[in-house]
Design a protein around this motif. Structure first.
Motif, short mmCIF file in Angstrom:
data_model
loop_
_atom_site.label_atom_id
_atom_site.label_comp_id
_atom_site.label_asym_id
_atom_site.label_seq_id
_atom_site.Cartn_x
_atom_site.Cartn_y
_atom_site.Cartn_z
N GLY A 47 0.83 -1.21 0.00
CA GLY A 47 0.00 0.00 0.00
C GLY A 47 0.85 1.25 0.00
O GLY A 47 2.04 1.25 -0.34
N ASP A 48 0.24 2.34 0.41
CA ASP A 48 0.92 3.63 0.43
C ASP A 48 1.61 3.89 1.76
O ASP A 48 2.04 5.01 2.03
N GLY A 49 1.71 2.88 2.61
CA GLY A 49 2.37 3.04 3.91
C GLY A 49 1.44 3.52 5.00
O GLY A 49 1.87 3.82 6.10
N SER A 50 0.15 3.62 4.72
CA SER A 50 -0.79 4.04 5.75
C SER A 50 -1.13 2.85 6.64
O SER A 50 -1.00 1.70 6.26
N PHE A 51 -1.57 3.16 7.85
CA PHE A 51 -1.95 2.12 8.80
C PHE A 51 -3.00 2.67 9.75
O PHE A 51 -3.31 3.85 9.72
N LEU A 52 -3.57 1.80 10.59
CA LEU A 52 -4.58 2.21 11.56
C LEU A 52 -3.97 2.25 12.94
O LEU A 52 -3.19 1.38 13.31
N VAL A 53 -4.33 3.26 13.71
CA VAL A 53 -3.96 3.34 15.12
C VAL A 53 -5.24 3.11 15.91
O VAL A 53 -6.25 3.78 15.66
N TYR A 54 -5.20 2.15 16.85
CA TYR A 54 -6.37 1.85 17.67
C TYR A 54 -6.21 2.48 19.04
O TYR A 54 -5.17 2.35 19.68
N TYR A 55 -7.25 3.19 19.49
CA TYR A 55 -7.27 3.84 20.80
C TYR A 55 -8.24 3.06 21.70
O TYR A 55 -9.46 3.23 21.59
N PRO A 56 -7.72 2.20 22.59
CA PRO A 56 -8.59 1.34 23.40
C PRO A 56 -9.56 2.11 24.29
O PRO A 56 -10.70 1.70 24.46
N GLY A 57 -9.13 3.22 24.88
CA GLY A 57 -10.01 3.99 25.76
C GLY A 57 -11.23 4.54 25.06
O GLY A 57 -12.29 4.67 25.66
N ARG A 58 -11.09 4.85 23.78
CA ARG A 58 -12.20 5.40 23.00
C ARG A 58 -12.86 4.37 22.11
O ARG A 58 -13.87 4.66 21.46
N LYS A 59 -12.27 3.16 22.03
CA LYS A 59 -12.75 2.10 21.12
C LYS A 59 -12.88 2.66 19.72
O LYS A 59 -13.92 2.57 19.06
N HIS A 60 -11.81 3.25 19.25
CA HIS A 60 -11.82 3.96 17.97
C HIS A 60 -10.48 3.73 17.27
O HIS A 60 -9.44 3.64 17.92
N SER A 61 -10.50 3.63 15.95
CA SER A 61 -9.26 3.55 15.18
C SER A 61 -9.25 4.66 14.14
O SER A 61 -10.30 5.07 13.65
N SER A 62 -8.06 5.15 13.84
CA SER A 62 -7.90 6.23 12.87
C SER A 62 -6.80 5.87 11.89
O SER A 62 -5.77 5.35 12.29
N PRO A 63 -7.00 6.19 10.60
CA PRO A 63 -5.94 5.94 9.63
C PRO A 63 -4.82 6.97 9.77
O PRO A 63 -5.08 8.14 10.06
N ILE A 64 -3.60 6.54 9.60
CA ILE A 64 -2.42 7.39 9.65
C ILE A 64 -1.61 7.13 8.38
O ILE A 64 -1.39 5.99 8.01
N GLU A 65 -1.15 8.19 7.74
CA GLU A 65 -0.28 8.05 6.58
C GLU A 65 1.13 8.42 6.99
O GLU A 65 1.32 9.36 7.76
N LEU A 66 2.11 7.70 6.48
CA LEU A 66 3.50 7.98 6.84
C LEU A 66 3.90 9.39 6.45
O LEU A 66 4.69 10.02 7.14
N SER A 67 3.35 9.91 5.37
CA SER A 67 3.72 11.28 4.96
C SER A 67 3.27 12.31 5.98
O SER A 67 3.89 13.35 6.13
N SER A 68 2.19 12.02 6.75
CA SER A 68 1.73 12.97 7.76
C SER A 68 2.51 12.85 9.05
O SER A 68 2.46 13.73 9.89
N VAL A 69 3.27 11.76 9.23
CA VAL A 69 4.05 11.54 10.44
C VAL A 69 5.42 12.17 10.31
O VAL A 69 5.96 12.72 11.24
N ALA A 70 6.00 12.12 9.12
CA ALA A 70 7.36 12.61 8.90
C ALA A 70 7.48 14.11 8.95
O ALA A 70 6.63 14.88 8.87
#
Length: 70
Positions: A47-70
């Motif tokens: 893929g494009d290097g994106s992945f999901l981050v899961y937040y257990p306290g909120r029971k929610h996941s969000s997509p993250i792209e590597l370009s937004s992290v760098a």
């Protein structure tokens, strides 16, 4: 594919978990089913290097792209 009725109980999850993360080559998705947060981050390797981050306290996941992290 055929389903053997003598083995169908092996496909059940009981009790239903809080989160179920399925990782395979399918497109990324997330859904709620009977209180279970189910998600598939998709294929990281092809893929494009994106992945999901899961937040257990909120029971929610969000997509993250590597370009937004760098």
């Amino acid at each position: 594919h055929t389903l053997s009725l003598s083995l169908c109980q092996t496909l059940r999850l009981y009790p239903v978990p809080n989160v179920l993360i399925l990782a395979d080559r399918c497109e990324s998705y997330k859904l709620e089913y009977e209180g279970c947060h189910a998600c598939n981050p998709g294929s990281f390797a092809v893929g494009d290097g994106s992945f999901l981050v899961y937040y257990p306290g909120r029971k929610h996941s969000s997509p993250i792209e590597l370009s937004s992290v760098a």
